[in-house]
Design an enzyme around this catalytic site. Structure first.
Site, PDB file in Angstrom:
ATOM      1  N   ASP A  38      52.182  53.879  88.224  1.00 39.23           N
ATOM      2  CA  ASP A  38      51.374  54.510  89.286  1.00 39.23           C
ATOM      3  C   ASP A  38      51.429  56.031  89.184  1.00 39.23           C
ATOM      4  O   ASP A  38      50.415  56.710  89.365  1.00 39.23           O
ATOM      5  CB  ASP A  38      51.878  54.063  90.668  1.00 39.23           C
ATOM      6  CG  ASP A  38      51.665  52.558  90.883  1.00 39.23           C
ATOM      7  OD1 ASP A  38      52.319  51.976  91.756  1.00 39.23           O
ATOM      8  OD2 ASP A  38      50.852  51.971  90.110  1.00 39.23           O
ATOM      9  N   LEU A  84      29.855  21.970  78.859  1.00 34.70           N
ATOM     10  CA  LEU A  84      30.691  21.012  78.153  1.00 34.70           C
ATOM     11  C   LEU A  84      30.363  19.604  78.636  1.00 34.70           C
ATOM     12  O   LEU A  84      30.165  19.396  79.829  1.00 34.70           O
ATOM     13  CB  LEU A  84      32.175  21.287  78.452  1.00 34.70           C
ATOM     14  CG  LEU A  84      32.825  22.425  77.683  1.00 34.70           C
ATOM     15  CD1 LEU A  84      34.159  22.788  78.299  1.00 34.70           C
ATOM     16  CD2 LEU A  84      33.022  22.024  76.232  1.00 34.70           C
ATOM     17  N   GLU A 113      42.973  22.911  75.076  1.00 36.02           N
ATOM     18  CA  GLU A 113      43.199  24.091  75.923  1.00 36.02           C
ATOM     19  C   GLU A 113      43.134  23.670  77.389  1.00 36.02           C
ATOM     20  O   GLU A 113      42.380  22.748  77.731  1.00 36.02           O
ATOM     21  CB  GLU A 113      42.092  25.128  75.694  1.00 36.02           C
ATOM     22  CG  GLU A 113      42.026  25.677  74.296  1.00 36.02           C
ATOM     23  CD  GLU A 113      40.777  26.510  74.067  1.00 36.02           C
ATOM     24  OE1 GLU A 113      40.197  27.022  75.049  1.00 36.02           O
ATOM     25  OE2 GLU A 113      40.366  26.642  72.899  1.00 36.02           O
ATOM     26  N   LYS A 115      41.765  23.801  81.015  1.00 38.36           N
ATOM     27  CA  LYS A 115      40.413  24.170  81.453  1.00 38.36           C
ATOM     28  C   LYS A 115      40.559  25.003  82.731  1.00 38.36           C
ATOM     29  O   LYS A 115      40.765  24.476  83.821  1.00 38.36           O
ATOM     30  CB  LYS A 115      39.561  22.929  81.700  1.00 38.36           C
ATOM     31  CG  LYS A 115      38.106  23.284  81.990  1.00 38.36           C
ATOM     32  CD  LYS A 115      37.207  22.052  82.001  1.00 38.36           C
ATOM     33  CE  LYS A 115      35.750  22.434  82.229  1.00 38.36           C
ATOM     34  NZ  LYS A 115      35.516  23.072  83.562  1.00 38.36           N
ATOM     35  N   ARG A 136      28.051  34.010  82.789  1.00 36.43           N
ATOM     36  CA  ARG A 136      27.403  33.015  81.915  1.00 36.43           C
ATOM     37  C   ARG A 136      25.992  32.744  82.418  1.00 36.43           C
ATOM     38  O   ARG A 136      25.053  32.551  81.637  1.00 36.43           O
ATOM     39  CB  ARG A 136      28.227  31.739  81.925  1.00 36.43           C
ATOM     40  CG  ARG A 136      27.593  30.574  81.197  1.00 36.43           C
ATOM     41  CD  ARG A 136      28.517  29.372  81.163  1.00 36.43           C
ATOM     42  NE  ARG A 136      27.836  28.214  80.641  1.00 36.43           N
ATOM     43  CZ  ARG A 136      27.169  27.358  81.415  1.00 36.43           C
ATOM     44  NH1 ARG A 136      27.142  27.532  82.727  1.00 36.43           N
ATOM     45  NH2 ARG A 136      26.562  26.323  80.876  1.00 36.43           N
ATOM     46  N   LYS A 286      38.644  20.563  71.598  1.00 38.19           N
ATOM     47  CA  LYS A 286      37.711  21.116  70.610  1.00 38.19           C
ATOM     48  C   LYS A 286      38.131  20.692  69.213  1.00 38.19           C
ATOM     49  O   LYS A 286      39.329  20.715  68.887  1.00 38.19           O
ATOM     50  CB  LYS A 286      37.713  22.656  70.668  1.00 38.19           C
ATOM     51  CG  LYS A 286      37.300  23.225  72.023  1.00 38.19           C
ATOM     52  CD  LYS A 286      37.477  24.737  72.080  1.00 38.19           C
ATOM     53  CE  LYS A 286      37.147  25.254  73.459  1.00 38.19           C
ATOM     54  NZ  LYS A 286      37.413  26.707  73.606  1.00 38.19           N
ATOM     55  N   LYS A 310      38.233  15.795  82.527  1.00 37.19           N
ATOM     56  CA  LYS A 310      38.353  16.269  83.912  1.00 37.19           C
ATOM     57  C   LYS A 310      39.463  15.518  84.639  1.00 37.19           C
ATOM     58  O   LYS A 310      39.520  14.283  84.562  1.00 37.19           O
ATOM     59  CB  LYS A 310      37.026  16.031  84.654  1.00 37.19           C
ATOM     60  CG  LYS A 310      35.823  16.641  83.971  1.00 37.19           C
ATOM     61  CD  LYS A 310      35.736  18.131  84.157  1.00 37.19           C
ATOM     62  CE  LYS A 310      35.202  18.425  85.531  1.00 37.19           C
ATOM     63  NZ  LYS A 310      34.824  19.837  85.719  1.00 37.19           N
TER      64      LYS A 310
HETATM   65  N1  LIG Z   1      36.980  26.785  81.424  1.00 41.93           N
HETATM   66  C1  LIG Z   1      37.654  26.829  80.264  1.00 41.93           C
HETATM   67  O1  LIG Z   1      38.864  26.924  80.262  1.00 41.93           O
HETATM   68  C2  LIG Z   1      36.911  26.755  78.959  1.00 41.93           C
HETATM   69  C3  LIG Z   1      37.608  26.726  77.726  1.00 41.93           C
HETATM   70  N2  LIG Z   1      38.968  26.747  77.676  1.00 41.93           N
HETATM   71  N3  LIG Z   1      36.912  26.674  76.571  1.00 41.93           N
HETATM   72  C4  LIG Z   1      35.555  26.658  76.588  1.00 41.93           C
HETATM   73  O2  LIG Z   1      34.900  26.607  75.409  1.00 41.93           O
HETATM   74  C5  LIG Z   1      33.480  26.837  75.376  1.00 41.93           C
HETATM   75  C6  LIG Z   1      33.100  27.049  73.941  1.00 41.93           C
HETATM   76  C7  LIG Z   1      32.155  25.969  73.574  1.00 41.93           C
HETATM   77  C8  LIG Z   1      31.652  25.332  74.803  1.00 41.93           C
HETATM   78  C9  LIG Z   1      32.677  25.666  75.888  1.00 41.93           C
HETATM   79  N4  LIG Z   1      34.840  26.684  77.729  1.00 41.93           N
HETATM   80  C10 LIG Z   1      35.496  26.720  78.924  1.00 41.93           C
HETATM   81  O3  LIG Z   1      34.766  26.740  80.064  1.00 41.93           O
HETATM   82  C11 LIG Z   1      33.348  26.584  79.900  1.00 41.93           C
HETATM   83  C12 LIG Z   1      32.574  27.723  80.485  1.00 41.93           C
HETATM   84  C13 LIG Z   1      31.229  27.150  80.885  1.00 41.93           C
HETATM   85  C14 LIG Z   1      31.365  25.669  80.861  1.00 41.93           C
HETATM   86  C15 LIG Z   1      32.823  25.391  80.627  1.00 41.93           C
HETATM   87  O4  LIG Z   1      33.462  25.312  81.891  1.00 41.93           O
END
Ligand SMILES: NC(=O)c1c(N)nc(OC2CCCC2)nc1O[C@@H]1CCC[C@@H]1O
EC number: 6.5.1.2
Length: 326
Positions: A38, A84, A113, A115, A136, A286, A310
């Site tokens: 700071d 997705l 990963e 989500k 997006r 992926k 999900k």
């Molecule tokens: N929300 C997430 O953590 C996430 C992620 N870890 N990785 C991807 O890879 C993309 C790349 C190809 C298509 C989706 N997308 C994510 O979120 C997307 C953003 C829009 C729709 C999905 O929620």
């Protein structure tokens, strides 16, 4: 201090604050006490106030936010930001795996990963400098929220290597920040946010960067839209490259050699999601090889080389738990 000395000191302060900010917000390992950070930020702000023409676009002072924008400009994504497909159970995951192996052969491996349940954003860098940040939107057209995203400390204003690259990630509000924000809203008699996703989206899709700057937002980078002068062979290497450039990449991303490993990963994090300091609503699976991405391609809406497993919504689980208990 004369202008020449001020310019020299400003350069020092920018490098110090960039490095301290990186350790604090990206690596979660503070290098100096908050009071030191700071103090240096205040010295920078004072010098920039004394010498406005010495302010640069990648100065850490942008983290506190400039004047509000009159409106958001629209932005066309050069590479569409796809949605997705969903998987809701083990059978759906096995069906996904069968489809993938039919198209690319038996030797396919995956990356799993978490989500993150936030707001998907696109970050464009030219020669390593952040030049644009956008929502997006519908995947093709988003909103330019650059000045709001500049206030997110985990988003680098300048990359560690001067690449021209477009990066995708999820901006999110940690659970603790969400609780604190809603307490403040309650005290002020204002309407509370329903969940951290709405709070993150609401914070970034309003016009005043000074408000965004106060919302303790963060970002996990998870994909490269396009990059000049860099060839990576796998998605996992893309994540490691993003980390090298200075992005916050989630530590729980993991290579999964088989769909069994993927199913185990989803079961592990379905159980442990409440331990995380941020909300997740599932697992993104992926295909790891980028050559296989080419072979698999896309449907109208989403890649055939990824799917989102999900978790059942929390409230459903609570009801089920109640039924079991009574
Ligand atoms: N929300 C997430 O953590 C996430 C992620 N870890 N990785 C991807 O890879 C993309 C790349 C190809 C298509 C989706 N997308 C994510 O979120 C997307 C953003 C829009 C729709 C999905 O929620």
């Amino acid at each position: 201090m004369d202008k020449h000395q001020a310019e020299k000191r400003l350069k020092e302060l920018r490098l110090l604050l960039e490095d301290y900010g990186y350790h604090y917000y990206v690596l979660d390992t503070p290098k100096v006490p908050d009071s030191e950070y700071d103090r240096l930020m205040n010295e920078l702000l004072q010098l920039e106030a004394d010498y406005p023409d010495l302010v640069t676009e990648d100065s850490p002072s942008v983290r506190i936010g400039g004047p509000p924008a009159p409106s958001f400009k629209k932005v066309a994504h050069r590479v569409p930001m796809m949605s997705l497909s969903n998987a809701f159970n083990e059978e759906d995951l096995r069906a996904f795996d069968r489809r993938v192996r039919q198209a690319v052969g038996e030797h396919v491996s995956y990356v799993c990963e978490l989500k993150f349940d936030g707001l998907a954003v696109s970050l464009t860098y030219e020669n390593g400098k952040l030049v644009r940040g956008a929502t997006r939107g519908d995947g093709t057209i988003g909103e330019d929220i650059t000045n709001n995203l500049r206030t997110v400390p985990a988003i680098p204003l300048r990359l560690k290597q001067p690449y021209s690259i477009e990066v995708r990630g999820e901006a999110y509000m940690p659970k603790a920040s969400f609780e604190r924000l809603n307490e403040a809203k309650e005290q002020a008699g204002e309407e509370k946010f329903a969940n951290p996703r709405n709070a993150a989206a609401g914070s970034l899709r309003q016009l005043d960067p000074k408000i965004a700057a106060k919302r303790n937002l963060s970002l996990f980078a998870y994909s490269i839209g396009e990059v000049e002068g860099k060839n990576v062979q796998t998605h996992f290497d893309s994540l490691m490259f993003l980390k090298e450039l200075g992005f916050k990449v989630n530590e729980e991303a993991a290579k999964c050699e088989t769909i069994e490993d993927v199913i185990a990963y989803t079961e592990k994090w379905s159980e442990r999601r409440h331990e995380l300091p941020y909300e997740i609503d599932g697992v993104v699976v992926k295909v790891n090889s980028l050559a296989d991405h080419e072979k698999l391609g896309f449907t109208a809406k989403s890649p055939r080389w990824a799917t989102a497993f999900k978790f059942p919504a929390e409230e459903v689980l609570t009801v089920l738990r109640d039924i079991e208990l009574n």
